[in-house]
Every structure is written in structure tokens, then in C-alpha cells.
Design an enzyme around this catalytic site. Structure first.
Site, mmCIF file in Angstrom:
data_model
loop_
_atom_site.group_PDB
_atom_site.id
_atom_site.type_symbol
_atom_site.label_atom_id
_atom_site.label_comp_id
_atom_site.label_asym_id
_atom_site.label_seq_id
_atom_site.Cartn_x
_atom_site.Cartn_y
_atom_site.Cartn_z
ATOM 1 C CG ASP A 73 -7.641 44.664 -15.021
ATOM 2 O OD1 ASP A 73 -7.688 43.631 -16.044
ATOM 3 O OD2 ASP A 73 -8.590 45.122 -14.061
ATOM 4 C CE LYS A 74 -12.167 45.890 -21.072
ATOM 5 N NZ LYS A 74 -13.201 46.267 -20.558
ATOM 6 C CG ASP A 101 -5.544 43.663 -12.423
ATOM 7 O OD1 ASP A 101 -6.231 42.451 -13.239
ATOM 8 O OD2 ASP A 101 -6.887 43.636 -11.922
ATOM 9 C CD GLU A 126 -25.556 41.458 -8.330
ATOM 10 O OE1 GLU A 126 -25.906 41.812 -7.447
ATOM 11 O OE2 GLU A 126 -25.128 40.072 -8.587
ATOM 12 C CG ASP A 150 -9.726 47.946 -10.477
ATOM 13 O OD1 ASP A 150 -10.824 48.390 -10.849
ATOM 14 O OD2 ASP A 150 -9.191 46.844 -11.168
ATOM 15 N NE ARG A 190 -18.535 44.740 -17.527
ATOM 16 C CZ ARG A 190 -17.567 44.370 -17.130
ATOM 17 N NH1 ARG A 190 -16.243 44.188 -17.243
ATOM 18 N NH2 ARG A 190 -17.714 43.271 -16.741
#
Length: 1420
Positions: A396-397, A1000, A667, A996, A776
Site C-alpha cells: 500500500d502507499k 489492506d 481533517e 496499514d 494529496r
């Protein structure tokens, strides 16, 4: 059917139910936790039953029982049982200890106390958790742990809210909001459990943490829906609420927490599967040996015909056995005699060794993370050796390669970009803090990060380019400790995330906007006079501040909610009050879970006195509401309401520091960013949000609805009443890919529309730049609702909210209806920083022969640029980008790309170091040795869905295997697992998945080895994994060092087990030729039974636990050594047979040398058999010594102990037990032998002769034809100075052959120069790639950018570096004395071998340099 799918829960305080109704309730679980498997009575039978599931144990018990049959027995029956009983007893003791540990833990939890309502005493009394039952009323106070799954019926919070912390459940430290069941909110008096007469119908117990469905039927017959927001889960902790009360729905093992706790996972490793095949071969060999002996015995009996020998004893009836029957009996007897060939202790020994290996892995300080105080966890105890054979890594990233620590970097508002250069410099300062922080003494009190930064600037001026390093973890240890103190209970609140340096230009505009608003308010002017840009800036920061679910807490009481209520109007009590109000004031979210699709309103509507609003009542209410709208508009025609006179009250941020309990790091980052511009969130209640603004003081927004984030909409919204205008505003925050499509269409004829269109275009350009920078992106938008629009939407939304069936779907559709025609305010760029050491870890894993695929849900541009930052992609790689809109287009793209690769590389000159490649699915070789190792593949989620279709998966896999890197963007959790399964099943490759988050879990469970990262996203990935590590960089040592060691140790241990047993059994086979195949043994049965169990078991276990073929620093410095495990070089099928042949030869030597030594002498059989046993023990231990690579005190001690134990047992046994097992008489046998020189000479010559071929083979092969592992071991035998020079030379060679790649940009400049871009301009979108990129678009056209011709001598990317062998990495030359590190180092010093040793020390064989790790071709 309905009864079987639901559960009915009633209060336990009611009178007993009639007998007729009792069976309907059914048995319900108690709250007693019981994870133990055994009781005092069930332990023995249950444990034996479990052990007999292992076929090996059944086999040995059968052999032991067979020995009780007089016709076929070979040993004393009682003695034959000893080994089996010993093994069963050891396993039983181990199981008993584990079960006792579970019992103590269970007992501690079961005896925790909680308050349960007692009908007799009419008050809450203390009871143990184990005494709680379904239907009991439980009262909980702040910071207490929830004992069972409880339906929330009452809360001391005036809004009926309760916050829980789920850290014990999923590891997340942020708060989750729960809400009292709808109808119980309207109670004016305190909740009385005795008056509870409602019946609860809910779903059966299940393990879905994100779902709870049911309804509660009141005495009046009305129903209220029940949802996950009403359920308090066992194991969570109550926060922010003084007191809550609820009824137990699920207890004990029916709670969701315990249904999710599956404990350690048990898998069968690849090595164990191969070992089981060899055990079957041993069974076949055993049967063949027994059959051969039986036939030999039958022939031997048959040859005597009627002349029976004197030693042939007839049966009880006086008759002799026929040759056939004698052969059958002898077959069974030989199974008993040769039983040692099947290693009885192999499985138990492997279990013990694996447990010890896990223990030592846990003790590795390098796998401990000080910042999070976490270390490696091993949750699957039996696949440690699989860590040394991994071929593909699927990662995963977010949160895995990155920290999931979101830092606000830059933003654009109203089409103007604000680069936040000062903030970028602040982030760069963290990288310099490590060396300076420890020198600066910590001062008392809390020092703000800005002060500390300025002090750093005064000490040292830092000039640092914004390269890929700016993506890495940058906090120093001291900073981490200080952050942990500041945010002990708060997630996502490190100083790096909180203390944002504002952009001076934007800050000035914010202040200007605030001054203008203050002036307008004081002069009662309309807000429409504010310029569009300032208006957008104002709304942008309001959106950042209130469009979230952040809970405000105070630092002195971290879990106590700041409660400052700004009373706007009198509270709503009746429908008349509701109609008199401007709008419903208490409509807010009942769910604040970022992963939930629940879009619910608050419960004030539920206080209206009816369970659900009928169509008629809703229409009449809305008609009256419209009248109030018109009246309200007349009152507020100047743009202000009666709120204008409100003074700034409450808590100012500078007077008291506030903490933000965010549910996600995104957030938190946005709220902290708004606070940096003095737009601070100071309070949040269920129906209002308070914001502190410069010059304006505190503005309180009435929160009408919260439409939570979900993965389908990819956005969240809040509906509020603006305090300055009394307008109904919708603030929306979400992914740019969806927000840009929801904007209000702009007319080109209208000047305002043109201006808005220009702003949208500029914002989109900045979003593209942010994505190129790896940031992002989120868009902030706004919509002003007219009274008619809001009234129309409210009607349908209330119906959706009050619905019991299909509530989620109706709320989802309701949110879609209001989130349209948005006005774009701006966009933000948030940096998800790379974890420490990620680029270096990926580079080393690549050189180790591992192919790394990244599967992420991020947008393509962001994922690509993070991939460049972490060195997953190189700037001189050709990137194949697959974006398609249909299955046919995907098929055409795959065909085109495969054809392009074959055309381009088929006729090109191939470097010798690369090898050859064929097309098709062939035997798997190390992936990085592929021919086309300079290719990278990028594919988006939609195209991946098509590529995973049964018709295209082979083509996709063929293309992916030819690429050095694969990056899957916008992939769903299901797609992740499908990709892993495809590679695992099609290529038969060993796969590892690491992640994590909860998304996943499916990928982790599908892979051969699942690794979870215990990060801020919680523990769901960890709970589903086989291993858990704190950071991605720990994967390097876990695989390259511990994985290699575990595989090497177990592979050699298993082979040694087979050799040792075969060698000892073969001694008995040779004797059968001299005893008429009668099943007799020249070895005393005591030695025969306990030889493997006691005398030779300890050294091999010590070696299996502690042996290190190569030190850790060499394995890290030369990662190519890992490839031996991928190829299973240390345990291949032919090695089993080589060991069998070697055991056969050694047994011949150990049998016949004593045979000819004592030939034609008068020694008894045991005086001849005991030297054979002694020689066999010496040979077996010396054989292990040859195979042992590292000698420690434990190795020496175990070998010496085994030999001494044998002699002590033999001496004591021969003296004390002369007639224990007649007719054998071993009296004084060993004592006599130890007095004869011939015994010692035999014990010296025989092992040397037996081991000489193996020793010579290892010596010659290790010196003339060394494997890569042997070259690595030779390196460890160099003097320390020479060794460090070679390691430094390795590192420098890596650096020289990997020139500094283009820095990862963070400024306004593009990440790649314009002249190196290849743009696919004819597709649907424009894509930018580095030099030589192949861009495949939907139009089936590909364009290849020109790439420079590289010099063949200097590799220009890491893929070339990956194919460098150990021989090339460390070229042995004549200046280094090879005798110091060859396997002949101790024999070449003798005169006999001096000349031979010098011959071997000539210039290195070309084979050493040609045994490159990357040379073998990668077949397809």
C-alpha cells in the site's frame, strides 16, 4: 426465517416471561471470556486427540503398539513406548503452559467490575464482567472500558452524545461519536431502567464492526431504527461523557470485538510443504527396505528346506513358520527396527526452533520504533522461513510508504496560488534538527514550534533544496518525545502537523477580509459589498474549519470536550416550536466515521414526539416553514440577523490551547491550517460549531446536517445556517476528481461566468501541479440554498433519516441531491511525507531480487510522483501508462504494449549481464533479472478492473512481469487482493503483502506472508497479518537478515535430520546381510531408541536457532545474497537424494571399518555394536560441524554435552542394568572398550574416512566454484579493515552507478523539464512522464519519447545495479590473501596442502565473476 436471522432482547428487570415464550428466546452467551481450550478433566483426552491429528504421531504410536505383538516385536514393548511418550509429553506440556497463560489473562478480564442495575436493590451495584448478561442495564462513567456490546439509551451529555475511543479494538486513538437511541432523547426525566418495556429486534451476532442493524419496538407499537451509531462496542473506552447507560445486546464471545479476534494464524510454509514430500519419500524408502529384508528372510528360510537350523525355534504347536509367513512377520518387525528412518522428533524440533527464532527476532532492537514505542510482532509462528523466499512484494502507499502524517503545504483560493514558502522552509528545518536538538537543553514549559524554529535559525542558517528528502520523516528523537508529551492522547497532532507557518500574502488578505467584515457589521452594510475574492477567502477558511467532524478538547483534560454553548434561541420542545423557528436547528450527524457511508441528521428532529414523519405531516410542516422563510427574509434584508450584536465570547486560542480530536489526518491538517490564519475552531456541539475569527470574535454556525464522507461520493458536506446572513449554506470538501464535476455550469456570455470559468481553469492547473509534487489534493466548495431548495430537500431527507429499511441508500441519494451546482472556493495540497528510509529500503529490496508492486487508492499523478520520490520509479525508465474506458480498449492497449516491447527489444543488443528472455509462462526466476528491467507500468483502477478479467489477465501478467515496477492507482481493496492472488496462483511465486489500514486486510490475507504496519490508521491490518512492524524500513532487515537466517537454518536442519536418520538406519540394514535378515540388531535397544531423541538432538537444535551463515551487516550491504532463498538453493529436491547417498556411504564406512577391525575375534555382538554406535555419533556430530557456519559457546557446549551424555549413559547402563532386558547382557561393555586402544583408533579413523568426501567437496566447491553465499562468507573471514573496505567499496559502487536522480520538486516549477516530457495529447487526458516514457492512451496510439543512448560501461539506473554479482561487487585480487577467507584456511597451513593451497590462490576463476545474481534469464 426471520426468527433465525434476528435476535430479540428484553429487559432482565421485567417479570419472568411465560413458559410459552421462553423457547423463542433461545440460549444467549454469557459475558465470561474463555479463550482456553482445556479444563482439568478434558486436557488429557482433548490434547491427545489434537496431537493424533498429526499423522506422524499416529504412525509412531502404531509402531509402539505393534511392538506389543510377540510374533513381530523387535524391542522391549515398554522401552519402545518411551520416545513416543516423551514427544507427546513435551508437546502436551507446551500446550498446557500456553493454555494456563490464556487462563490467567481470562481470569483478570472476567473479574473486572462494572455497574449493573439490580431490580431488588433498585440501584446500580458492582458486578464482575463475567456476571453481566444480555438484557442487563449497565452504567458506565468517563474513562471506563465497556464490558459488552451495549445499546446506548441515556447519556449525561445534553445532546445525547457519547464519545468512545476504540484504541483497544482497532488501535485508533481518535474519538468516535455515538448517539442515544432516537426516542430516548425526548425524556425529560432521568432514564429509569425499571420503566423500560420496549423490545429490541436486532441482527444475529457477527464480526462486522462497521454495521449494526435492528429496531426497537415500544409499548405503543411504534418503532425506531437502530444503527451502529447507537452501539457501544466491548473493549472501547468511554470519553468526554460523565455517565452513560445502556442495555446489553451481545455478551461474551458474541460481541463484535471477540468475533474479530481470531488469534495467531497458522499457515503451512513452502519449506514445510517440500519437507512433507521428502517425508513421503522416506516412507517409501522404509517400505522398500522392509520389503527387501522380508524377501531376503523368506529366501533365507526357504533355502534350508526340511533341515532347520538349530537356532530356528518352532512355534507353540511345534510347527515351523513357512517362508512366506516368516517374511510377512519379518516385514512388520523391520518396520519397527527401521522406524527411526521417519524422524519422530522432526516436527516437534521444528516447532521449538521456530519459537526460539521468533523470540530472537523480537529481541532485535533495530526492529523497535522509539517514537511509537512499538516493536515487531509475530502472529504466525510457523512461516518464519517464508520470509527468506519472498519474490513479490505488494505494498500500500498511504501509511505504508508514507507516514500518514498529513502536513499542510500550499493552497489556491479564488484562482490565486499561495506557495507557503516559509512553511516549506519550516518543514526543511526538521531535517536539520537531529544534530542540533540534542545540543539544545530543553527548557521548562511548552515552547511553541515557531519559537524553536527561530532559535534554530539564529544558530544555523540552513539552505536545503526541496528534494525527495523533504518527503521523509524529519522529527528528531527529542522532538518526538516532546510531541508525545504534547499530544499524549491526541492523534495527528505532532508539532510538524500543527505549527503551520502562514503565507504572508494570504494572511494579509485574511486580515483585510476580517477588517472589512467588521466594518460592514458595525455600519450595518450588506455582505454583498465584499469583493468576490475576499468573499471566497472568507468562505474558504470557514469551510476548512467547520466541514469536518473534529472534536475540540482541552489540554489539561485531554478527553474532556470543551463545552461552551452559545444559546441562539430557546430549545425546541414541540412541533410548534419547530415551526416557529427559522429552520430545524438540531439536525446533525449521528455518524462521524470517515469510513462510513452513513449520512444522518441529528436527533432533535427525533424529539418531535413521533417516530417518523408521514407525508401529510411533513408537507404541512414545510408549508408553514415557507411562511417563516418569507418573514425571516424581511427581517434580515440588510444581510445581518439579530446575531450582529453578539459579542465575542468564549475561549480564545491564545488564552487556552485547544486540541483537535480528528478522525483522519487530512481533517486535522486542514483545521490546523485554518488556525494558522487565526480562523480557529473553538467548539463543536451536536447542533452548532463555533469559530474564532480575527476582529469578529466568535461566530457560531448552527449545524443543521452533516453528510459524512464515504468512499463512493469521495466527499463530505455540512449544512449550516450562516450567523452573519442567516442563509442556509452547504460547505463541501472532497476529491478534485468529483468536486470539479459538481460545479455550477458557467456561461461564456456572462462576465461573471467567464471569470468563474477562468478561476476553475486556474485551480485545475494548480491541482495538476500539486499532484506532480506528490501532494494529496482536496477541493473546497460552497452552495447557498434558497428557502424553496432547502425545503424541498429537507422533506426527502427527513423521510430518508426516519426510514428503517434501506436507510443508507436513501441517505446516500439525499446527499447526492444537495451536493450539486457548487461554487468553487479553492483547493489545498497536503503532503503525506515518506517514512524514514523508504527509498533506501526499496532500492535494497530491489537489489535482493524482489519485485515491488504498489497498489494504492490515490489518484494517478500523486501516486506516480510519490513513486519517483521513493525510488520505485526511476527518471530514466520508460513508463507504460494504461488508461482505458472499456474492455476492448484495454485488450488493444495490452496487445500494443506487448508488441512494442517485443519489437523494441527483440533485435537490440543485449548486455551479457542481463541474459535472455522467452515469451510465455515459464519457470519463475528472480523478477529483477528480467530483460526489460528499465520499464515501469502504471495502470489506473478502471483499466485494472478490465485487465483482471479472465480474458485479459494472462496478457496483463505477461506485461507486468516484463516491467521493473508496477504501480496500480485508484485500486479498490478487492482489486488489491485479486492482483495478489493472480500473481500467486499464475506464477507460483512467493508473495508478501504489506499495508496499514482496513482496506489492506483482504490483500494481506491472500498473500503467502501478510505484514501489517501498526500506524495511525489502527490495528485492523495488524490483526489480519502474520507479522507486524512499526515502519516500512524494518521490512528490509526482517527479510534480508532474519528471513535469510530462518530459511537457511531450517533448510539445513531438515536436510540434516533426514541424513542423520538415514545414516543410522542404514547401519542396521547392512547387519541384516549377516543375520539372515532376521530383524536382529547389533546395537543395544537402549541406544537404538534414545540415539535420536537424546544423544544427537541438542546440537542440531542449537544450530537451527543460532547459526548465522553470514553476518547481518554483510546481508544488508550485499542484498543480492537474499536470492539464494528465492531459488531455494539450500533445500532443493536433489539435495535430499544427495544426503541419502552420503548417508549410505557414511553408514558403509561406519559399519565395515569396525566389522573388519573385530573380524574373526571373540568379541560379543554388543562389544562390536557399541563402537559402531559411538562412531556413528562422532560422525553425525562432525558432519554437523562441517555444515555449521558460526561457532558459539552454545555450539561447542551442545556437541560436548551430547558426547559426554552418551558415554555417561553407556557407562551407567552397562553397570547397573545387566539383566534388565534378557537375553541381552550389556554388562561392563563400555568399560572394557574404553580400556582398549583399538576402540579409540577405530573411533578416530572411521569418522574421518566417512566425512572425507563431504569435506573435500565443500572445500573444493567453496574455493574453486563458490556460490554467492560462500563468497559472502569468505568476505566475513577477511580482517576487519579489509572487510570494511570491501563493504565501503560496495556502497560507493552503488552510489557511483546510481547518479543523483532529479530532485523531487515542491515549488511552482514542474517536476520534470519541459523538454523531457512526452505528452500524450490525443487521448482524453494529458499525461507527463520522464524521459523515454511510453504513453498508451485510449486511442490505441503510443508515442515514445527520445531517450539518450547510455554508455554500456556505466549503469545509469538501479536496475543495472541489481544485476551486479557479489563477485563483481567485491573483486578478489592477488593483493588479498585468499587463504584467509577460503574454506581451506586451516588446512593450507600444513606442509601437505601448502602447494595445493597456493594453486587454488591463483587469480580468481572467471566463474566467480560470472555467477552474477541477475544473470539467469527471466522466462515468460
Amino acid at each position: 426465517k426471520r426468527e433465525s436471522e434476528t435476535r430479540t432482547v428484553r429487559s432482565n428487570l421485567l417479570l419472568p416471561e411465560p413458559e410459552v415464550e421462553k423457547p423463542r428466546r433461545g440460549p444467549l452467551a454469557s459475558n465470561r471470556l474463555k479463550t482456553t481450550k482445556y479444563t482439568a478433566l478434558s486436557f488429557l483426552p482433548k490434547n491427545l486427540f489434537e496431537q493424533f491429528h498429526r499423522l506422524a504421531n499416529v504412525y509412531f504410536v502404531f509402531i509402539a503398539l505393534l511392538n506389543f505383538v510377540p510374533a513381530v516385536n523387535a524391542f522391549q514393548p515398554e522401552l519402545a513406548l518411551a520416545p513416543v511418550l516423551f514427544i507427546l509429553a513435551v508437546t502436551a506440556i507446551k500446550d498446557l503452559w500456553e493454555d494456563y497463560s490464556r487462563y490467567r489473562s481470562d481470569n483478570e478480564i472476567n473479574h473486572m467490575e462494572c455497574l449493573v442495575y439490580c431490580r431488588n436493590e433498585k440501584k446500580y451495584v458492582n458486578r464482575f464482567w463475567k456476571e453481566v448478561e444480555v438484557g442487563d442495564f449497565v452504567q458506565l462513567r468517563c474513562n471506563e472500558i465497556i464490558p459488552a456490546d451495549i445499546l446506548l439509551l441515556s447519556s449525561s451529555d445534553p445532546d445525547g452524545l457519547c464519545h468512545i475511543e476504540t484504541a483497544n479494538l482497532d488501535g485508533e486513538t481518535n474519538l468516535k461519536q455515538r448517539q442515544v437511541v432516537r426516542r430516548f432523547l425526548e425524556l425529560d426525566s432521568e432514564f429509569d431502567p425499571l420503566k423500560f418495556t420496549s423490545v429490541i429486534e436486532c441482527e444475529k451476532p457477527n464480526n462486522d464492526l462497521s454495521r449494526f442493524r435492528g429496531y426497537i419496538v415500544h409499548k405503543s407499537g411504534k418503532k425506531d431504527g437502530l444503527y451502529k451509531e447507537n452501539l457501544l462496542l466491548r473493549g472501547c473506552t468511554v470519553r468526554n461523557t460523565e455517565e452513560v447507560t445502556g442495555i446489553v445486546i451481545y455478551a461474551g464471545h458474541e460481541t463484535k470485538a471477540l468475533l474479530n479476534n481470531n488469534g495467531p494464524r497458522y499457515k503451512r510454509s513452502k519449506l514445510e510443504r517440500q519437507m512433507n514430500i521428502d517425508v513421503l519419500w522416506c516412507v517409501l524408502i522404509l517400505i522398500a527396505m522392509c520389503l527387501f529384508s522380508a524377501i531376503g528372510h523368506g529366501l533365507w528360510v526357504w533355502q534350508y528346506n526340511e533341515k532347520k537350523p538349530v537356532f530356528d525355534v518352532p512355534g507353540f504347536d511345534g510347527n515351523y513358520l513357512s517362508p512366506v509367513l516368516a517374511a510377512v512377520y519379518l516385514f512388520l518387525t523391520m518396520i519397527i527396527v527401521f522406524q527411526v528412518l521417519i524422524p519422530i522428533s522432526l516436527y516437534v524440533s521444528i516447532e521449538i526452533v521456530k519459537v526460539c527464532q521468533v523470540f530472537f527476532i523480537h529481541q532485535d532492537k533495530d526492529l523497535y520504533d522509539e517514537e511509537t514505542d512499538s516493536q515487531l510482532q509475530c502472529r504466525a509462528l510457523n512461516i518464519t522461513e517464508d520470509l527468506g523466499q519472498i519474490q513479490y512484494i505488494f505494498s500500500d502507499k498511504t501509511g505504508t510508504l508514507t507516514e500518514n502524517k498529513m502536513v499542510f503545504r500550499r493552497c489556491t483560493v479564488s484562482g490565486v496560488e499561495y506557495s507557503h514558502d516559509a512553511n516549506a522552509r519550516r518543514l526543511a528545518m526538521y531535517q536539520e534538527a537531529d544534530s542540533e536538538e540534542e545540543e539544545t537543553p530543553a527548557k521548562g514549559g511548552i515552547v511553541s514550534q515557531r519559537d524553536s524554529i527561530s532559535s534554530h535559525q539564529s544558530m544555523k542558517v540552513v539552505h536545503r533544496s526541496l528534494s525527495t528528502k523533504s518527503h521523509r520523516r524529519t522529527g528528531s528523537r527529542a522532538e518526538a518525545k516532546r510531541a508525545s508529551i504534547l499530544s499524549k492522547h491526541t492523534a495527528f497532532s505532532s508539532p510538524m502537523e500543527k505549527d503551520i507557518t502562514p503565507d504572508s500574502n494570504l494572511l494579509e488578505k485574511v486580515n483585510e477580509c476580517a477588517r472589512s467584515l467588521e466594518f460592514m457589521r458595525s455600519h450595518e452594510q450588506s455582505l454583498s459589498q465584499l469583493t468576490p475574492e475576499l468573499s471566497d477567502i472568507f468562505d474558504f477558511f470557514i469551510g476548512l474549519t467547520i466541514c469536518n467532524t473534529v472534536v475540540v478538547t482541552s489540554p489539561d483534560q485531554p478527553r474532556q470536550k470543551v463545552r461552551v454553548r452559545f444559546e441562539l434561541k430557546s430549545p425546541v420542545k414541540t412541533i410548534e416550536d419547530f415551526i416557529r423557528r427559522f429552520t430545524p436547528s438540531r439536525l446533525t450527524s449521528g455518524s462521524n466515521s470517515s469510513s462510513s457511508s452513513s449520512l444522518s441528521t441529528s436527533k432533535s428532529m427525533h424529539r418531535l414526539g413521533s417516530n417518523s414523519l408521514s407525508t401529510t405531516s411533513t408537507e404541512s410542516t414545510l408549508l408553514k416553514l415557507e411562511e417563516k422563510f418569507a418573514h425571516s427574509a424581511q427581517m434580515n434584508n440588510n444581510g445581518y440577523s439579530s446575531q450582529q450584536g453578539r459579542k465575542a465570547i468564549g475561549i480564545r486560542p491564545e488564552e487556552r490551547e485547544l486540541r483537535y480530536e480528528a478522525e483522519s489526518p487530512d481533517e486535522a491538517a486542514l483545521v490546523y491550517a485554518a488556525r494558522a490564519y487565526n480562523c480557529a475552531l473553538v467548539g463543536r456541539l451536536s447542533d452548532q460549531v463555533s469559530v474564532e475569527l480575527p476582529h469578529l470574535g466568535t461566530l457560531t454556525f448552527e449545524l443543521l446536517h452533516t453528510l459524512g464522507f464515504d468512499s463512493i461520493r469521495k466527499r463530505m458536506s455540512v449544512v449550516v445556517r450562516h450567523p452573519l446572513t442567516d442563509e442556509i449554506n452547504v460547505y463541501t470538501k472532497g476529491a478534485d476528481s468529483v468536486i470539479m464535476d459538481l460545479l455550477l455550469p458557467c456561461s461564456s456570455d456572462d462576465p461573471r461566468g467567464k471569470h468563474q470559468k477562468k478561476i476553475q481553469s486556474k485551480t485545475q492547473n494548480y491541482l495538476n501541479l500539486y499532484a506532480i509534487d506528490g501532494l494529496r489534493t482536496l477541493c473546497i466548495a460552497k452552495r447557498v440554498l434558497s428557502k424553496e431548495e432547502y425545503a424541498c430537500w429537507l422533506k426527502s431527507h427527513l423521510e430518508a433519516e426516519s426510514s428503517i429499511e434501506n436507510r443508507e441508500e436513501l441517505l446516500f441519494q439525499s446527499a447526492l441531491r444537495i451536493e450539486t451546482n457548487l461554487h468553487l472556493l479553492g483547493a489545498t495540497g497536503i503532503e503525506d511525507r515518506l517514512q524514514d528510509g523508504v527509498p533506501e529500503t526499496i532500492a535494497n529490496l530491489r537489489k535482493a531480487g524482489l519485485q515491488i508492486w504498489v497498489l494504492t487508492g490515490d489518484k494517478q499523478e500523486t501516486a506516480i510522483n510519490i513513486a519517483y520520490a521513493c525510488k520505485l520509479l526511476d527518471h530514466d525508465e520508460e513508463i507504460i501508462t494504461l488508461n482505458a474506458e472499456s474492455l476492448e480498449t484495454s485488450a488493444a492497449l495490452l496487445d500494443q504494449c506487448l508488441q512494442y516491447i517485443e519489437t523494441k527489444f527483440s533485435n537490440s543488443t543485449i548486455d551479457k549481464s542481463v541474459g535472455t528472455m522467452t515469451v510465455g509462462f515459464g519457470p519463475l526466476s528472480p523478477p529483477s533479472s528480467s530483460l526489460h528491467s528499465t520499464l515501469g507500468l502504471v495502470i489506473d483502477g478502471k483499466t485494472l478492473a478490465y485487465a483482471l478479467d479472465k480474458t485479459l489477465e494472462d496478457k496483463f501478467l505477461s506485461l507486468a512481469r516484463r516491467c521493473r515496477s508496477v504501480l496500480c492507482c485508484r485500486s479498490t481493496p478487492l482489486q488489491k487482493s485479486m492482483v495478489v492472488k493472480l500473481v500467486r496462483n499464475k506464477l507460483k511465486a512467493m508473495t508478501l503483502a504489506i499495508g496499514d489500514g482496513a482496506n489492506d486486510v483482504s490483500m494481506i490475507q491472500v498473500a503467502d506472508v501478510g505484514v501489517g504496519i501498526s500506524g495511525p490508521e489502527g490495528m485492523q491490518a495488524v490483526m489480519a497479518s502474520d507479522f507486524a512492524i512499526p515502519q516500512f524500513q524494518h521490512l528490509e532487515k526482517l527479510l534480508l537478515v532474519h528471513g535469510h537466517w530462518c530459511y537457511s537454518r531450517l533448510a539445513n536442519m531438515v536436510l540434516y535430520f533426514f541424513y542423520k536418520n538415514a545414516m543410522f538406519v542404514a547401519l542396521l540394514l547392512w547387519y541384516q546381510f549377516y543375520c539372515g535378515f532376521s530383524g536382529s540388531s547389533m546395537i543395544d535397544q537402549w541406544y537404538l531408541i534414545f540415539f535420536n531423541l537424546l544423544f544427537s538432538s541438542l546440537p542440531q537444535m542449537i544450530t537451527g536457532v543460532l547459526d548465522k551463515d553470514i553476518p547481518a551487516d554483510v546481508l544488508i550491504a550485499v542484498p543480492q545474497l537474499y536470492r539464494s532463498g528465492q531459488k531455494m538453493e539450500e533445500y532443493q529436491p536433489h539435495m535430499f537424494w544427495m544426503n541419502m547417498i552420503d548417508a549410505l556411504y557414511q553408514s558403509l564406512v561406519c559399519f565395515f571399518i569396525p566389522y573388519f577391525t573385530y573380524y574373526d575375534s571373540d568379541v560379543d555382538i554388543f562389544s562390536w555394536g557399541t563402537p559402531i554406535t559411538t562412531i556413528a555419533l562422532f560422525t553425525i556430530i562432525l558432519h554437523l560441524a562441517i555444515e555449521t557456519k558460526t561457532w558459539t559457546l552454545f555450539h561447542w557446549s551442545s556437541c560436548i554435552f551430547s558426547i559426554l551424555l552418551f558415554f555417561i549413559v553407556a557407562l551407567v547402563y552397562n553397570v547397573s542394568c545387566p539383566i534388565c532386558y534378557p537375553p541381552s547382557n550389556p554388562y561392563w561393555t563400555m568399560e572394557k572398550l574404553m580400556g582398549e586402544p583399538m576402540f579409540y583408533l577405530t573411533c578416530l579413523i572411521s569418522p574421518v574416512t566417512a566425512l572425507l568426501p563431504r569435506f573435500l567437496y565443500r572445500t573444493l566447491q567453496g574455493t574453486v566454484f563458490p556460490t554467492q553465499l560462500q563468497l559472502g562468507r569468505q568476505l566475513t573471514r577477511l580482517p576487519p579493515e579489509t572487510r570494511s573496505q570491501n563493504l565501503d567499496r560496495n556502497c560507493s559502487k552503488v552510489c557511483n552507478q546510481n547518479p543523483t536522480s532529479q530532485p523531487f520538486q515542491h515549488g511552482n516549477e514542474p517536476a520534470f523539464p519541459t523538454n523531457t516530457r512526452a505528452e500524450h495529447t490525443t487521448g482524453l487526458s494529458v499525461m507527463a512522464s520522464p524521459p523515454g516514457a511510453l504513453l498508451c492512451g485510449e486511442n490505441k496510439h503510443s508515442s515514445v519519447a527520445n531517450s539518450e543512448v547510455q554508455s554500456p560501461r556505466i549503469p545509469h539506473n538501479t536496475s543495472e545495479m541489481e544485476s551486479i554479482s557479489v563477485g563483481e561487487m567485491f573483486p578478489w585480487n592477488s593483493t588479498i590473501d585468499q587463504s584467509g577467507f577460503s574454506l581451506l584456511n586451516w588446512i593450507t597451513s600444513t606442509p601437505l596442502f601448502i602447494r595445493f593451497g597456493r594453486v587454488l590462490q591463483l587469480s580468481p576463476s572467471p566463474l566467480q565473476n560470472e555467477l552474477a545474481f541477475g544473470r539467469s534469464g527471466h522466462s515468460f
